[in-house]
Design a protein around this motif. Structure first.
Motif, PDB file in Angstrom:
ATOM      1  N   ALA A  70       0.605  -0.945  -0.214  1.00  0.00           N
ATOM      2  CA  ALA A  70       0.047   0.338   0.304  1.00  0.00           C
ATOM      3  C   ALA A  70       1.024   1.050  -0.103  1.00  0.00           C
ATOM      4  O   ALA A  70      -0.050   2.098  -1.009  1.00  0.00           O
ATOM      5  CB  ALA A  70      -1.060  -0.121   0.994  1.00  0.00           C
ATOM      6  N   LYS A  71       2.074   1.545   0.929  1.00  0.00           N
ATOM      7  CA  LYS A  71       2.382   2.638   1.251  1.00  0.00           C
ATOM      8  C   LYS A  71       4.048   2.510   0.322  1.00  0.00           C
ATOM      9  O   LYS A  71       4.559   3.320   0.408  1.00  0.00           O
ATOM     10  CB  LYS A  71       2.479   3.031   2.019  1.00  0.00           C
ATOM     11  CG  LYS A  71       0.925   2.881   2.836  1.00  0.00           C
ATOM     12  CD  LYS A  71       1.112   3.361   3.894  1.00  0.00           C
ATOM     13  CE  LYS A  71      -0.443   4.056   4.782  1.00  0.00           C
ATOM     14  NZ  LYS A  71      -0.237   5.243   5.968  1.00  0.00           N
ATOM     15  N   GLU A  72       5.168   1.447   0.974  1.00  0.00           N
ATOM     16  CA  GLU A  72       6.272   1.447   0.991  1.00  0.00           C
ATOM     17  C   GLU A  72       6.791   1.520  -0.949  1.00  0.00           C
ATOM     18  O   GLU A  72       7.692   2.233  -1.518  1.00  0.00           O
ATOM     19  CB  GLU A  72       6.767   0.590   1.723  1.00  0.00           C
ATOM     20  CG  GLU A  72       6.510   0.849   3.030  1.00  0.00           C
ATOM     21  CD  GLU A  72       7.095  -0.059   4.123  1.00  0.00           C
ATOM     22  OE1 GLU A  72       7.628  -0.782   3.830  1.00  0.00           O
ATOM     23  OE2 GLU A  72       7.597   0.516   5.167  1.00  0.00           O
ATOM     24  N   LEU A  73       6.714   0.206  -1.353  1.00  0.00           N
ATOM     25  CA  LEU A  73       7.035   0.011  -2.609  1.00  0.00           C
ATOM     26  C   LEU A  73       6.932   1.046  -4.323  1.00  0.00           C
ATOM     27  O   LEU A  73       5.203   1.446  -4.121  1.00  0.00           O
ATOM     28  CB  LEU A  73       6.448  -1.412  -3.206  1.00  0.00           C
ATOM     29  CG  LEU A  73       6.437  -2.767  -2.553  1.00  0.00           C
ATOM     30  CD1 LEU A  73       6.115  -3.986  -2.850  1.00  0.00           C
ATOM     31  CD2 LEU A  73       8.397  -2.847  -2.139  1.00  0.00           C
ATOM     32  N   ASN A  74       7.316   1.025  -4.667  1.00  0.00           N
ATOM     33  CA  ASN A  74       7.409   2.017  -5.860  1.00  0.00           C
ATOM     34  C   ASN A  74       6.317   1.362  -7.278  1.00  0.00           C
ATOM     35  O   ASN A  74       5.808   0.550  -6.535  1.00  0.00           O
ATOM     36  CB  ASN A  74       8.700   2.390  -6.087  1.00  0.00           C
ATOM     37  CG  ASN A  74       9.638   1.101  -7.162  1.00  0.00           C
ATOM     38  OD1 ASN A  74       8.605   0.152  -7.921  1.00  0.00           O
ATOM     39  ND2 ASN A  74      10.708   1.548  -7.555  1.00  0.00           N
ATOM     40  N   LYS A  75       5.818   2.279  -7.968  1.00  0.00           N
ATOM     41  CA  LYS A  75       4.984   1.713  -8.839  1.00  0.00           C
ATOM     42  C   LYS A  75       5.417   0.671  -9.837  1.00  0.00           C
ATOM     43  O   LYS A  75       4.561   0.284 -10.195  1.00  0.00           O
ATOM     44  CB  LYS A  75       5.317   3.050  -9.671  1.00  0.00           C
ATOM     45  CG  LYS A  75       4.370   3.865  -9.104  1.00  0.00           C
ATOM     46  CD  LYS A  75       4.345   5.389 -10.593  1.00  0.00           C
ATOM     47  CE  LYS A  75       3.626   7.314  -9.640  1.00  0.00           C
ATOM     48  NZ  LYS A  75       3.292   7.768 -10.701  1.00  0.00           N
TER      49      LYS A  75
END
Length: 128
Positions: A70-75
């Motif tokens: 949800a928040k940490e990994l990039n696109k």
């Protein structure tokens, strides 16, 4: 000491889901600290200590993978990890669903709700 049928079934189911996780998450492995490293490049992992059943494993998946997705990994990485997550649990969560899951279940803040959620076949209305 012999195992009961239920203990044996739990052990088989746990080994099965761990094996499946190692298959659907490319480059995943279990390290010497008994941590399952699901996405090594981004350090997405959790400890297998105190994981005794398939349900325990699934609870850890929601507790420790919802935040990176949800928040940490990039696109680039978020959809790939989410796809593997969905393959493993046979779900079809979208990234927006993972925000809600993280908010209510992330970091193992509500294990009882996590168990109800899993046993309900992932009914997202339980998280409203």
């Amino acid at each position: 000491m012999s195992l009961t049928v239920e203990q044996l079934d739990n052990e088989i189911a746990l080994k099965s889901i761990i094996g499946h996780a190692l298959h659907v998450f490319p480059k995943s492995f279990i390290n010497h600290n008994n941590e399952i490293i699901l996405e090594p490049r981004n350090n997405v992992y959790f400890s297998l200590n105190e994981v005794n059943t398939e349900l325990d494993f699934k609870c850890k998946m929601f507790a420790w993978l919802s935040r990176p997705i949800a928040k940490e990994l990039n696109k680039y990485w978020a959809p790939r990890v989410l796809d593997s997550f969905n393959q493993l649990l046979r779900t079809n969560f979208a990234k927006d669903d993972m925000y809600k899951i993280y908010d209510r279940l992330g970091n193992d803040i509500n294990r009882k709700l996590t168990i109800r959620f899993i046993k309900s076949n992932y009914d997202l209305t339980l998280l409203d």
